[in-house]
Motif scaffolding. Sequence first.
Motif, PDB file in Angstrom:
ATOM      1  N   HIS A   1      49.568 108.735 116.765  1.00  0.00           N
ATOM      2  CA  HIS A   1      49.952 109.412 115.513  1.00  0.00           C
ATOM      3  C   HIS A   1      49.016 109.067 114.341  1.00  0.00           C
ATOM      4  CE1 HIS A   1      52.742 111.225 112.642  1.00  0.00           C
ATOM      5  NE2 HIS A   1      52.594 110.156 111.889  1.00  0.00           N
TER       6      HIS A   1
ATOM      7  N   HIS B   1      46.537 111.181 111.786  1.00  0.00           N
ATOM      8  CA  HIS B   1      46.423 111.183 110.319  1.00  0.00           C
ATOM      9  C   HIS B   1      44.946 111.055 109.899  1.00  0.00           C
ATOM     10  CE1 HIS B   1      50.394 111.448 108.605  1.00  0.00           C
ATOM     11  NE2 HIS B   1      50.881 110.524 109.412  1.00  0.00           N
TER      12      HIS B   1
ATOM     13  N   ASP C   1      53.194 114.535 107.738  1.00  0.00           N
ATOM     14  CA  ASP C   1      53.150 114.797 109.177  1.00  0.00           C
ATOM     15  C   ASP C   1      52.988 116.285 109.502  1.00  0.00           C
ATOM     16  OD1 ASP C   1      53.331 112.147 109.653  1.00  0.00           O
ATOM     17  OD2 ASP C   1      55.443 112.151 110.251  1.00  0.00           O
TER      18      ASP C   1
HETATM   19 ZN    ZN Z   1      52.827 110.184 109.801  1.00  0.00          ZN
END
Ligand code: ZN
Length: 338
Positions: A115, A119, A305
């Motif tokens: 994850h 980013h 996100d």
């Molecule tokens: Zn995040």
Amino acid sequence: MKKDQLIIGIETSCDETAVAIVKNGRDIIANVVASQIESHKRFGGVVPEIASRHHVEQVTIVLEEAMRQAEISFQDIDAIAVTEGPGLVGALLIGVNAAKALAFANGIPLVGVHHIAGHIYANRLVTEMKFPLLALVVSGGHTELVYMKGHGDFQVIGETRDDAAGEAYDKVARVLSMPYPGGPHIDRLAHEGSPTIKLPRAWLEEDSYDFSFSGLKSAVINTVHNAEQRGEVIAPEDLAASFQESVVEVLVTKALKAAKQYDVKQVLLAGGVAANKGLRKALTESFADLPEIELVIPPLSLCTDNAAMIAAVGSVMFEKGKRSDLALNANPGLDIEG
Ligand code: ZN
Ligand code: KG4
């Protein structure tokens, strides 16, 4: 002529169900995000069980919408990239299983991705990455300085020893009776006040690129409680401005020092807190004096996100030959350096 590479990204690690399609690792063809924030607000934070249920309900709808927007079929897709960790295990599992089902049913390669790497790669949707580079990652769960010598090569040179920056924002917002997620509210309030309240900065050891925000968070809470006991009123906008100044000063100072020491060509800002106006402004001003280092700050929609960033990192990992099999599992503690 080489065929365009098309990657589907799937992200369900926390409270957004997101699917995106990215061409050649850089161009967003579709980017759909279904946020659950409204459902978690009344609890003052993300409730894992509720998050999982929403992901189950949303994931196919969001996928269909992304495919509709992109006007492509599964035959056109080169790989499916999915967040395998870190995050909430129940939430991650929904995305991982959706990706596996899709990969199996259509015979498409599967790539599990990190994850936070996602980013960082949100920046590649803005401009090409130039190595070596430094990424300042500031999200709800992570605060890290990541050094990269090349694509997919992540070296954490500093990280938080307690709370993440976003976590500190959310906790301080709670003390000031603001809704979840508190970061954007504190940011807005900070611009209406002045940093008149003295709060600590955790510099840690001279040579350390680590961070610590729990002392600052406690100092804010103590300031509020002491004032209440004395019957005094503290202007919330001044407290927000003082808190923001402390967070931003430490983040910018450490990022600047690391960028010089590691002699990087680029500094990338990444994660939900990258949406912070005070941080964006302070970084821009500080790096203006260093024209040899390019500062990249993604637009707000790519800071929080999303799945375009997952497809972007998936594209690079796929090119590097990474493949996950159908035994892929959610890994809430996945290591970015591994
Ligand atoms: Zn995040
Ligand atoms: O990266 P993200 O969307 O989720 C995680 O991977 O954690 O980050 C969410 C975090 C939350 O803590 C939220 O309060 C914070 O990013 N955030 C902000 C701002 N916008 C979002 N923090 C400070 N200022 C903002 N403008």
